[in-house]
Design an enzyme around this catalytic site. Structure first.
Site, mmCIF file in Angstrom:
data_model
loop_
_atom_site.group_PDB
_atom_site.id
_atom_site.type_symbol
_atom_site.label_atom_id
_atom_site.label_comp_id
_atom_site.label_asym_id
_atom_site.label_seq_id
_atom_site.Cartn_x
_atom_site.Cartn_y
_atom_site.Cartn_z
ATOM 1 N N ASP A 78 -30.248 -2.298 -67.456
ATOM 2 C CA ASP A 78 -28.426 -3.323 -68.596
ATOM 3 C C ASP A 78 -28.876 -4.788 -68.357
ATOM 4 O O ASP A 78 -28.175 -5.309 -69.185
ATOM 5 C CB ASP A 78 -27.973 -2.331 -68.489
ATOM 6 N N ASP A 137 -18.150 5.752 -65.594
ATOM 7 C CA ASP A 137 -18.920 6.415 -65.997
ATOM 8 C C ASP A 137 -20.569 7.322 -65.242
ATOM 9 O O ASP A 137 -20.867 8.093 -64.869
ATOM 10 C CB ASP A 137 -20.194 6.617 -67.441
#
Length: 793
Positions: free
Chosen positions: A504, A67
């Site tokens: 993340d 992504d």
């Protein structure tokens, strides 16, 4: 150019591809005589893989799209992925968000990628379709007049880009935001809207957000080879499926599609993915109540369904799995059909957050299903139940995939994954499957063992409770080697040890750059934000990150070079979440200064490794603070165009009175190793003050480095000569050319050390050299991981 068809594809000659757009070699005051080799500091994955595409005619030709981190091609001989979009430069960074990939089934050398990261104003550029005639080694660019969302909601649906196997010069592209269906008649070189296509979609996930308020539009295109028809899925619950029987000249809604695809127990749904079983004449479609990838179960009813369309009769059959060990199925993500075994298909749940996702497998066209794991209840229905599995998860090489968790009953530390939209059985080998998650790719070459295992759970009639039936589990392992998709926030090179802060993933400590190393889990950072180390004692390392819950503090401290970490106290008034901010430590490691990231709390200091915090005097909220690398009493800070200094160990700061520095935009302030009172600052904002400055008197005066019209990150490494000034590295723009630049003479001369084939999109967060290896540079990227380069003599 002569067009090719599916039947005439084998042995087709490759066509020369257009060269990668780039800039000419550039220099700023000198020529770089050193050639560089570029690699990743290995993590193996790290980000969301929303699409995996196997070529239908050439074995072992596989592409994985990410992504924000570009596109990769599988290398069968090494079992690794090769990055294909490292040539994407700073100005077109959005091209690393890959909306869709299409591998030509007629001429497999041809591959296409629909790119563009955001449909809102976060990405200033329009989208594009990239085209290659040499398996992605070089690319041409077809710009589009609208944006695409490789990192937007719905990015795991599709594929939105497809090659017509009847005439492979023709491609179709499904687009968001009312732009409809587009087509190319010349192998992706030029594009135009399909004016006859009647529905641009109307489904909006959340109109209140500028991130999720775009119309999902046209979702996917697929081809019925037997019937020579084109099917298109649309994000419109009232009209979700269209077909053309005349090569795209006219289009009609598919009868019964709205009733089958547009509702699921009362929830409006859209057709997220589709796959043909050509032998049996079936089109399978999974639906969802929102586009994903984060959706859980809706407030009422199931979150989606699996539907089967008979291509011969037009009959719809709901073949949704009836059983989920935890109750209601929240929805579905990935769908795949086994080309070698007609009637065999698999789907993945999305998002079965606890205890794990489920893979479903059917060998009878969806009439019955088996689960990848199941609960085993005793006679008292005791909680938690046991769990039995068809396969074991082997995270070797990526042990961090446990995320510091331990197995807790049916919730395993290492899971099947989450956000599973990419799910693909190899069309040439029924034993091979790969699936992408929010962090990695899993795979096995023993998939068909599933079919001989039988049921997972039986019933002991004498004892009156369930039992786990014996199965011979096969192994699923990491298949992400070479695919590096992390957003690096900061880097600390200690000499023999590399510490990184990552979005993340928290962060990693690596003593071997070819291995993923140890993930920093205490504090339990959801995202690492900043790092520093004591200039006179690099074993003392500090870091900061975003945290959840009420236990861990935002700041972590290591006194053994990153081998072990201690969490610090939470600061009253600073909640968890995205408040990591920045952190620094004095040259001797005795004082830590932390600047929280909430924008309202002024920096604080600690003299007891963060067990207590005291407000700093004289600094505004949001200031970036750095400790002198030699003098433990000196600290420096910068905020909104003002430079500050402390001579009492960071307890109090005063403004230095320096002027001419950037008052807007992010900045990177760094102190020079081994040099007292020496600072470099890079940053600013376009159309304002922007560039690089140097101070040799602790921030009282600054001299601009005139070579750079823009600069964003600066760092230091081993000097060229034994007693020389540290080598300086920067991500900057000189003479109109963006790149990674190096100076070995205190910034008097600079050379660009990367080239147009190695740009990695946006590299403005952090850059540093190695204290022990001359010429080695570490580069933080926003999606291509931690890149490092070495001189190749």
């Amino acid at each position: 150019m002569r067009r090719r068809t599916f039947a005439a594809s084998l042995g087709a000659a490759a066509v020369a591809a257009a060269a990668v757009p780039g800039t000419a070699a550039a220099k700023a005051g000198g020529r770089c005589e050193d050639a560089y080799a570029w690699r990743n500091a290995v993590v193996n994955g790290g980000g969301y893989v929303p699409g995996i595409v196997f070529n239908e005619t050439e074995a072992n030709l596989i592409y994985a799209r990410t992504d924000i981190g570009g596109l990769y091609r599988w290398q069968e001989e090494t079992q690794t992925w090769k990055p294909l979009l490292d040539w994407v430069g700073w100005d077109l960074w959005g091209y690393t968000g890959v909306v869709s990939v299409a591998s030509d089934p007629v001429e497999p050398n041809r591959v296409y990628a629909a790119v563009g990261t955001y449909t809102n104003d976060w990405d200033p550029n329009s989208g594009a379709v990239l085209y290659s005639d040499d398996y992605g080694d070089t690319w041409g660019v077809a710009e589009l007049p609208f944006k695409q969302g490789g990192n937007m909601p719905g990015r795991g649906m599709g594929e939105r880009l497809a090659v017509d196997p009847v005439d492979n010069a023709v491609l179709y592209l499904g687009t968001p935001n009312g732009n409809g269906l587009w087509r190319s008649l010349d192998h992706g070189r030029t594009w135009a809207a399909v004016e006859a296509f009647p529905n641009a979609g109307d489904f909006v996930q959340d109109p209140s957000s500028d991130y999720s308020d775009d119309n999902q539009g046209v979702i996917w295109i697929d081809f019925d080879l037997a019937g020579d028809r084109i099917f298109v899925g649309v994000a419109d619950p009232d009209d979700p499926l269209y077909v053309s029987a005349d090569r795209g000249r006219t289009w009609q809604p598919v009868p019964g599609a709205a009733a089958a695809l547009g509702t699921a127990d009362g929830n409006r749904t859209i057709p997220k993915q589709a796959s043909f079983d050509h032998e049996n004449g079936h089109l399978f479609i999974v639906t969802g109540w929102d586009p994903g990838p984060y959706n859980g179960a809706p407030a009422t009813g199931r979150g989606g369904s699996v539907q089967r369309l008979s291509l011969a009769t037009g009959e719809w059959t709901d073949v949704t799995p009836a059983y989920n060990p935890i109750g209601t199925i929240p929805g579905f993500g990935g769908l795949t059909v086994d080309r070698k075994r007609p009637g065999t298909l698999m789907v993945a749940t999305q998002n079965n957050w606890w205890p794990d996702e489920i893979l479903y497998r059917s060998t009878d066209s969806g009439a019955t299903w088996e689960t990848s794991w199941d609960y085993v209840w005793d006679a008292n229905w005791s909680w938690p139940p046991e769990r039995t599995d068809r396969f074991t998860m082997d995270p070797a090489g990526s042990e961090w995939l446990s995320f510091g968790n331990v197995t807790d009953g049916p919730a395993y530390a290492v899971k099947h994954g989450w956000m599973i939209d990419a799910l693909a059985i190899d069309p040439h080998d029924s034993d091979r499957i790969m699936w992408g998650t929010g962090a990695t790719i899993w795979g096995t070459e023993a998939l068909t063992q599933w079919d001989s295992q039988g049921a997972l759970v039986g019933w002991d009639s004498e004892a009156g409770h369930q039992i786990a039936l014996p199965v011979d589990p096969f192994t699923v392992a990491v298949r992400a080697e070479g695919l590096e998709e992390t957003a690096v926030q900061d880097i600390a090179a200690l000499g023999g040890t590399l510490v990184s802060a990552m979005g993340d993933l928290g962060g990693f400590v690596q003593t071997d750059l070819d291995k993923a190393g140890v993930q920093i889990r205490r504090p339990n950072w959801t995202s690492g934000r900043g790092l520093d180390f004591a200039g006179l004692n690099p074993d003392i390392v500090v870091g900061t990150g975003d945290v959840e819950g009420e236990t861990d503090g935002h700041v972590g401290v290591s006194t053994d070079g990153g081998a072990t970490w201690l969490t610090t106290a939470r600061l009253e008034g600073v909640a968890g979440g995205g408040n990591g901010g920045t952190v620094t430590v004095s040259a001797d490691g005795s004082v830590i200064v932390w600047s929280p990231g909430n924008g309202t709390t002024a920096p604080v200091f600690s003299t007891d490794n963060g067990q207590t915090w005291t407000p700093v005097e004289g600094l505004p909220a949001g200031a970036i603070v750095r400790g002198d690398r030699v003098n433990p009493d000196r600290f420096y800070a910068f905020a909104a165009g003002q430079c500050y200094a402390s001579t009492n160990g960071g307890l109090a700061f005063t403004a230095t009175g320096a002027t001419g520095l950037p008052a807007e935009g992010p900045v990177d302030l760094r102190a020079v190793p081994g040099k007292r009172a020496q600072l470099w600052l890079a940053g600013g904002k376009a159309d304002a003050i922007y560039g690089m400055w140097r101070s040799t008197d602790g921030g009282k005066t600054w001299r601009r480095v005139r070579d750079f019209e823009e600069a964003d990150a600066v760092g230091f490494g081993r000097a060229r000569n034994r007693h020389g000034y540290p080598t300086i590295y920067t991500s900057a723009k000189a003479g109109g050319v963006r790149g990674i630049w190096r100076s070995t003479d205190e910034g008097r001369n600079w050379v660009r050390i990367n080239d147009d084939a190695h740009q990695w999109a946006w590299t403005g967060k952090a850059v540093t050299g190695d204290p022990d290896v001359y010429g080695r540079v570490y580069i933080a990227t926003n999606g291509r991981g931690l890149i490092y380069g070495d001189i190749t003599d």
